[in-house]
Design a protein around this motif. Structure first.
Motif, PDB file in Angstrom:
ATOM      1  N   GLY A  41       0.758  -1.299   0.084  1.00  0.00           N
ATOM      2  CA  GLY A  41       0.009   0.096  -0.164  1.00  0.00           C
ATOM      3  C   GLY A  41       0.971   1.188  -0.149  1.00  0.00           C
ATOM      4  N   ILE A  42       0.212   2.465  -0.241  1.00  0.00           N
ATOM      5  CA  ILE A  42       0.815   3.909  -0.132  1.00  0.00           C
ATOM      6  C   ILE A  42       0.478   4.352   1.135  1.00  0.00           C
ATOM      7  CG2 ILE A  42       0.569   5.816  -1.116  1.00  0.00           C
ATOM      8  CD1 ILE A  42       0.346   4.757  -3.715  1.00  0.00           C
ATOM      9  N   LEU A  44       0.742   7.819   3.162  1.00  0.00           N
ATOM     10  CA  LEU A  44       0.941   9.297   3.165  1.00  0.00           C
ATOM     11  C   LEU A  44       0.963   9.848   4.683  1.00  0.00           C
ATOM     12  CD1 LEU A  44      -1.341  10.850   0.237  1.00  0.00           C
ATOM     13  CD2 LEU A  44       1.005   9.949   0.336  1.00  0.00           C
ATOM     14  N   ASN A  82      -4.592  11.310  -7.384  1.00  0.00           N
ATOM     15  CA  ASN A  82      -5.304  10.628  -8.097  1.00  0.00           C
ATOM     16  C   ASN A  82      -5.873  10.917  -9.231  1.00  0.00           C
ATOM     17  OD1 ASN A  82      -6.425   7.977  -8.107  1.00  0.00           O
ATOM     18  ND2 ASN A  82      -8.434   8.867  -7.408  1.00  0.00           N
TER      19      ASN A  82
ATOM     20  N   PHE B  55       2.761   6.438  -8.308  1.00  0.00           N
ATOM     21  CA  PHE B  55       1.632   6.478  -8.046  1.00  0.00           C
ATOM     22  C   PHE B  55       0.628   5.785  -8.967  1.00  0.00           C
ATOM     23  CE2 PHE B  55       0.943   8.377  -3.995  1.00  0.00           C
ATOM     24  CZ  PHE B  55       1.991   9.526  -3.666  1.00  0.00           C
ATOM     25  N   PHE B  58       0.541   2.103  -8.913  1.00  0.00           N
ATOM     26  CA  PHE B  58      -0.204   1.438  -7.635  1.00  0.00           C
ATOM     27  C   PHE B  58      -1.348   0.644  -8.121  1.00  0.00           C
ATOM     28  CE2 PHE B  58      -0.970   1.016  -3.440  1.00  0.00           C
ATOM     29  CZ  PHE B  58      -2.289   1.317  -3.194  1.00  0.00           C
ATOM     30  N   PRO B  65      -8.356   3.818 -10.565  1.00  0.00           N
ATOM     31  CA  PRO B  65      -7.528   4.601  -9.343  1.00  0.00           C
ATOM     32  C   PRO B  65      -8.858   5.109  -8.536  1.00  0.00           C
ATOM     33  CG  PRO B  65      -6.751   5.138 -11.448  1.00  0.00           C
ATOM     34  CD  PRO B  65      -7.705   4.301 -11.660  1.00  0.00           C
ATOM     35  N   ASP B  66      -9.757   5.575  -8.985  1.00  0.00           N
ATOM     36  CA  ASP B  66     -10.677   6.430  -8.058  1.00  0.00           C
ATOM     37  C   ASP B  66     -11.349   5.213  -6.997  1.00  0.00           C
ATOM     38  OD1 ASP B  66     -12.569   7.979 -10.528  1.00  0.00           O
ATOM     39  OD2 ASP B  66     -10.659   8.532  -9.204  1.00  0.00           O
ATOM     40  N   LEU B  68      -9.245   3.508  -5.401  1.00  0.00           N
ATOM     41  CA  LEU B  68      -8.395   3.229  -4.168  1.00  0.00           C
ATOM     42  C   LEU B  68      -8.952   4.158  -2.960  1.00  0.00           C
ATOM     43  CD1 LEU B  68      -4.856   3.826  -6.157  1.00  0.00           C
ATOM     44  CD2 LEU B  68      -6.194   1.803  -5.347  1.00  0.00           C
ATOM     45  N   LEU B  69      -9.728   5.117  -3.093  1.00  0.00           N
ATOM     46  CA  LEU B  69      -9.830   6.123  -2.120  1.00  0.00           C
ATOM     47  C   LEU B  69     -10.903   5.413  -1.459  1.00  0.00           C
ATOM     48  CD1 LEU B  69     -10.108   9.534  -4.143  1.00  0.00           C
ATOM     49  CD2 LEU B  69      -8.210   8.460  -2.369  1.00  0.00           C
ATOM     50  N   GLU B  73      -7.671   3.506   4.933  1.00  0.00           N
ATOM     51  CA  GLU B  73      -7.877   3.759   6.209  1.00  0.00           C
ATOM     52  C   GLU B  73      -8.892   4.694   6.673  1.00  0.00           C
ATOM     53  OE1 GLU B  73      -5.319   0.309   7.723  1.00  0.00           O
ATOM     54  OE2 GLU B  73      -6.784   1.772   8.746  1.00  0.00           O
ATOM     55  N   SER B  74      -9.980   4.365   7.286  1.00  0.00           N
ATOM     56  CA  SER B  74     -11.025   5.292   7.731  1.00  0.00           C
ATOM     57  C   SER B  74     -10.428   6.054   9.017  1.00  0.00           C
ATOM     58  CB  SER B  74     -12.237   4.665   7.714  1.00  0.00           C
ATOM     59  OG  SER B  74     -12.268   3.580   8.784  1.00  0.00           O
ATOM     60  N   PRO B  76      -7.261   7.447  10.455  1.00  0.00           N
ATOM     61  CA  PRO B  76      -5.826   7.724  10.270  1.00  0.00           C
ATOM     62  C   PRO B  76      -5.062   7.205  11.552  1.00  0.00           C
ATOM     63  CG  PRO B  76      -7.058   9.732  10.160  1.00  0.00           C
ATOM     64  CD  PRO B  76      -8.084   8.729  10.538  1.00  0.00           C
ATOM     65  N   SER B  84      -0.911   9.212   9.628  1.00  0.00           N
ATOM     66  CA  SER B  84      -0.571   8.677   8.480  1.00  0.00           C
ATOM     67  C   SER B  84      -2.000   7.997   8.033  1.00  0.00           C
ATOM     68  CB  SER B  84       0.378   7.587   8.735  1.00  0.00           C
ATOM     69  OG  SER B  84       1.750   8.042   8.943  1.00  0.00           O
ATOM     70  N   ILE B  85      -2.144   7.750   6.962  1.00  0.00           N
ATOM     71  CA  ILE B  85      -3.133   7.173   6.226  1.00  0.00           C
ATOM     72  C   ILE B  85      -2.569   6.378   5.221  1.00  0.00           C
ATOM     73  CG2 ILE B  85      -5.421   7.351   4.882  1.00  0.00           C
ATOM     74  CD1 ILE B  85      -5.887  10.035   6.183  1.00  0.00           C
ATOM     75  N   THR B  86      -2.834   4.901   5.259  1.00  0.00           N
ATOM     76  CA  THR B  86      -2.462   4.131   4.419  1.00  0.00           C
ATOM     77  C   THR B  86      -3.530   3.731   3.613  1.00  0.00           C
ATOM     78  OG1 THR B  86      -0.841   2.982   5.779  1.00  0.00           O
ATOM     79  CG2 THR B  86      -1.514   1.705   4.180  1.00  0.00           C
ATOM     80  N   TYR B  87      -3.154   3.815   2.139  1.00  0.00           N
ATOM     81  CA  TYR B  87      -4.190   3.179   0.943  1.00  0.00           C
ATOM     82  C   TYR B  87      -3.721   2.179   0.545  1.00  0.00           C
ATOM     83  CZ  TYR B  87      -5.575   8.107   1.273  1.00  0.00           C
ATOM     84  OH  TYR B  87      -5.992   9.248   1.572  1.00  0.00           O
ATOM     85  N   PRO B  88      -4.367   0.963   0.963  1.00  0.00           N
ATOM     86  CA  PRO B  88      -3.720  -0.471   0.808  1.00  0.00           C
ATOM     87  C   PRO B  88      -3.844  -0.952  -0.920  1.00  0.00           C
ATOM     88  CG  PRO B  88      -6.098  -0.380   1.768  1.00  0.00           C
ATOM     89  CD  PRO B  88      -5.824   0.810   1.698  1.00  0.00           C
ATOM     90  N   PHE B  89      -2.992  -1.883  -0.949  1.00  0.00           N
ATOM     91  CA  PHE B  89      -3.176  -2.497  -2.354  1.00  0.00           C
ATOM     92  C   PHE B  89      -4.469  -3.249  -2.621  1.00  0.00           C
ATOM     93  CE2 PHE B  89      -1.190  -3.862  -6.375  1.00  0.00           C
ATOM     94  CZ  PHE B  89      -1.584  -5.029  -6.484  1.00  0.00           C
TER      95      PHE B  89
END
Lengths: 88, 274
Positions: A41-42, A44, A82, B55, B58, B65-66, B68-69, B73-74, B76, B84-89
């Protein structure tokens, strides 16, 4: 465009943007680790910051309002990244 | 704007007005992220190749890509003052509007709409799917009002949502523990130790004034008679759970709202009627 790094807990990260919040009168930097394993994952991250001699100095967040602002800034950066990634 | 937070509750308690706070503006941009003025406006240019590659690559090639959001993680992570907020694969496929939408096994779909019978069918470990993929099959176009949430959070939402629903129901047995006291001062109520008052409306909640706490832990309140029915009695443990549920619910709704706005603004999906 200049490229900036910052050191957080003895590790170098790539700074993506610095924001100033008028309410708190603080600067916040959003950054990421370009060398991280992307399959997990990414991530930020965001902290308060100040600039000294062209270096970004991180300041850990303790206030609840700062946490809220930091989280919103991270989400905003992710949305913009994005959008940009889709168009290019 | 639709209130997804209330939709998660499956109830509508009316609008709660929040004080508008000053926004943030960009001070310095690096790597060509030339955001100008208020957040969300600006032109992106001269994006460094490393950042673009980082990016754009990813996820799988066919991942929208939309999407992903929707799976971020709801909550942080706050680790030693770093937010930090992680956007998982996400191994997600999007074949067509009616079809399967997938999540990794550690995620669940949470429906935050107000349709009691959403046209979504959850398929786990289906014959055609790898065993670690959870899928939702939609027969009604793009599955709006659905967001991927980590399983722990989704389970908490279910359990805590039920606790809150029971607390707010007319059959809440704890409500009888709030007793009207016969004092010279009117509208005085007592509540035994171990219980708390809960009100969904923050403005009304503030009107319950805690007069004092007795030696045995009994709380004595002054509550306007006209508002007494707005309060329910819950155990201290349930009070904490409901508080956490409300925070998580609001954050999930906020993430979904952001995701949905982005999806519609970019026109990546046709809007399907539900």
């Amino acid at each position: 465009m200049e490229r900036k790094q910052l050191i957080v807990d003895n590790k170098a990260y790539e700074a993506l943007a610095i924001f100033h919040n008028d309410e708190t009168d603080k600067d916040y930097v959003v950054y990421t680790d370009l060398k991280a394993d992307m399959t997990k994952g990414i991530t930020l991250s965001c902290v308060i910051c100040k600039e000294e001699n062209e270096n970004i100095i991180p300041i850990k967040i303790q206030d609840a309002r700062d946490k809220e602002i930091a989280a919103n800034l991270i989400r905003t950066v992710m949305v913009e990244i994005n959008k940009y990634s889709k168009k290019n | 704007m639709r209130n997804y937070s209330d939709a998660l509750d499956n109830r509508n308690y009316g609008d709660t007005t929040k004080t508008k706070k000053k926004g943030s503006k960009v001070v310095k941009i690096f790597l060509g992220m030339a955001l100008v003025g208020a957040i969300g406006l600006g032109v992106w240019s001269l994006f460094d190749d490393d950042i673009v590659g980082f990016f754009k690559n990813f996820g799988k090639d066919d991942v929208n890509p939309d999407d992903l959001l929707a799976f971020s993680e709801s909550i942080p992570l706050d680790k030693d003052g770093v937010i930090s907020i992680t956007y998982p694969f996400v191994d997600r496929t999007l074949e067509n509007a009616n079809g399967r939408y997938s999540l990794p096994d550690s995620y669940d779909f949470v429906y935050i709409g107000d349709d009691e019978n959403p046209t979504l069918k959850v398929i786990k470990n289906g014959e055609l799917e790898p065993s670690n993929i959870v899928s939702v099959e939609s027969n009604n176009g793009y599955p709006v009002d659905v967001i991927g949430v980590k399983t722990d959070y989704a389970n908490f939402l279910n359990d805590a949502g039920e606790i809150k629903s029971n607390a707010l129901s007319e059959n809440n047995p704890n409500n009888s523990k709030l007793a009207l006291e016969n004092y010279e001062v009117p509208n005085v109520y007592s509540l035994p130790a171990g219980f708390k008052l809960y009100c969904e409306n923050e403005a009304i909640n503030k009107q319950a004034l805690l007069a004092y706490i007795a030696e045995d832990g009994t709380n004595v309140y002054v509550i306007p008679k006209a508002l007494i029915d707005e309060f329910v009695v819950v155990t201290e443990n349930d009070f904490t759970i409901i508080g956490k549920y409300n925070v998580l619910k609001d954050q999930i709704a906020e993430v979904y709202d952001l995701y949905e706005s982005n999806r519609l603004n970019n026109g990546t999906q046709t809007t399907n009627s539900r």
